[in-house]
Enzyme design. Sequence first.
Site, mmCIF file in Angstrom:
data_model
loop_
_atom_site.group_PDB
_atom_site.id
_atom_site.type_symbol
_atom_site.label_atom_id
_atom_site.label_comp_id
_atom_site.label_asym_id
_atom_site.label_seq_id
_atom_site.Cartn_x
_atom_site.Cartn_y
_atom_site.Cartn_z
ATOM 1 N N THR A 55 -3.955 5.279 3.228
ATOM 2 C CA THR A 55 -2.871 5.698 2.647
ATOM 3 C C THR A 55 -3.121 6.429 1.522
ATOM 4 O OG1 THR A 55 -1.853 3.844 3.997
ATOM 5 C CG2 THR A 55 -0.267 5.312 2.684
ATOM 6 N N LYS A 79 0.884 -1.236 -0.003
ATOM 7 C CA LYS A 79 0.068 0.065 -0.027
ATOM 8 C C LYS A 79 0.889 1.361 0.085
ATOM 9 C CE LYS A 79 0.563 1.401 4.402
ATOM 10 N NZ LYS A 79 0.892 2.617 4.968
HETATM 11 O O1 LIG Z 1 2.647 7.807 6.743
HETATM 12 P P1 LIG Z 1 2.747 6.488 6.306
HETATM 13 O O2 LIG Z 1 2.465 6.727 4.716
HETATM 14 O O3 LIG Z 1 3.982 5.806 6.542
HETATM 15 O O4 LIG Z 1 1.620 5.655 6.726
HETATM 16 C C1 LIG Z 1 1.474 5.148 8.075
HETATM 17 C C2 LIG Z 1 0.398 4.221 8.242
HETATM 18 O O5 LIG Z 1 1.082 2.996 7.668
HETATM 19 C C3 LIG Z 1 -0.828 4.215 7.947
HETATM 20 O O6 LIG Z 1 -1.438 3.080 8.239
#
Ligand SMILES: O=P(O)(O)OC[C@H](O)CO
Length: 339
Positions: A252, A195
């Site tokens: 995300t 993701k």
């Molecule tokens: O800030 P990110 O893109 O690393 O996303 C944080 C978490 O994985 C969201 O679930």
Amino acid sequence: MVTEGIRQIAVLGGGAWGTALANLAARAQPSVQVALWARNASHVEEMSATGVNARYLPGVPLLSNIRPTADLADTSNADVILAVVPAQTLRSTLEALAAHIKPGAPIIICAKGIEHSSGLFLSEVAASILPDHPPAVLSGPSFASDVASGLPTAVTLAALDGELAAELASLLSTPWFRLYSSTDLRGAEIGGAAKNVLAIANGVAAGRGLGASAGAALLARGFAELSRFGIALGAEPKTLMGLSGLGDLVLTCTSPMSRNFSLGVSLGRGMTLEEATQRSGLTEGVHTCGVLVDLANAKRVDMPIASAVDAVLAEQITIDEAIAALMTRPSKAEFGEIR
Ligand SMILES: O=P(O)(O)OC[C@H](O)CO
Ligand SMILES: NC(=O)c1ccc[n+]([C@@H]2O[C@H](COP(=O)([O-])OP(=O)(O)OC[C@H]3O[C@@H](n4cnc5c(N)ncnc54)[C@H](O)[C@@H]3O)[C@@H](O)[C@H]2O)c1
């Protein structure tokens, strides 16, 4: 029972997520000592002196049963380990932990990514270094600041042993943090790794002003390729539809609070990767993108969006070329294709 009579929990990683999870564990288990390990001694001194992790999670007081430490020996009584260092540093951290870890203590991997030097999933990295310690995965839609603020959040806690998964889920459960247990370890870690890469694509589209329709199309087609990849690599389809898959992908790919999405926005607006990284901080999708695409190619899984992100990050094509290439692929059936 692993969690019966448990005295200490160790959290490895003094970043935003490690700190939020340390506070969560300390709140869920008020009689348990929580060791919060960070590699930088001056950072640890700062946290001990102020009772706050001002560098990574400002404004959130550390609970009184948390002890920050820069010495892994202080985790040697831990009955459960939460590994919350960046994905590409999990190996070196666990190698250093090996001399101190309590026999049999499970390791809950809370980082999201695939090791780019080996192509291994993080549970495989853990098992290769500490084979006598059952790996588990905590993954799902969850921003550190939301969890630290007590906002309702739900995630997946997976381990091959269903009883262990359920125990670990109840260990970390609070009225605002709900964990669903699962035995699909691989499925839970695939969603979190993929993701981040797909969120960069959604961010690029937003930064380029491509509109809400493009964002929704990228999300849906991104999920299609995440699912193809997951199934080819042994995930259960229902896991991919759950919190650690679709749930985290939606969060995300749509929230400016995501560092991966924000990095994409910056790139879409014309910043270089270096400028965008400086602005966003840790962006796991950048480090996992190449190895994700390599694994997909090796399994003959078509991942056009992830491949486009990889080519843009490697400066092999421009963003406009990537958009044109995605939009002019030969027409095909929406469903039914295997790859
Ligand atoms: O800030 P990110 O893109 O690393 O996303 C944080 C978490 O994985 C969201 O679930
Ligand atoms: N922040 C979130 O909301 C969130 C939510 C879910 C999952 N995660 C995942 O958790 C992991 C950690 O993210 P974060 O948000 O806490 O990152 P962060 O940028 O807030 O902090 C990273 C921490 O790792 C430390 N670090 C860097 N290199 C290291 C090394 N070689 N050895 C040990 N420590 C090292 C840094 O000093 C810092 O304390 C990532 O895989 C991320 O995807 C984050």
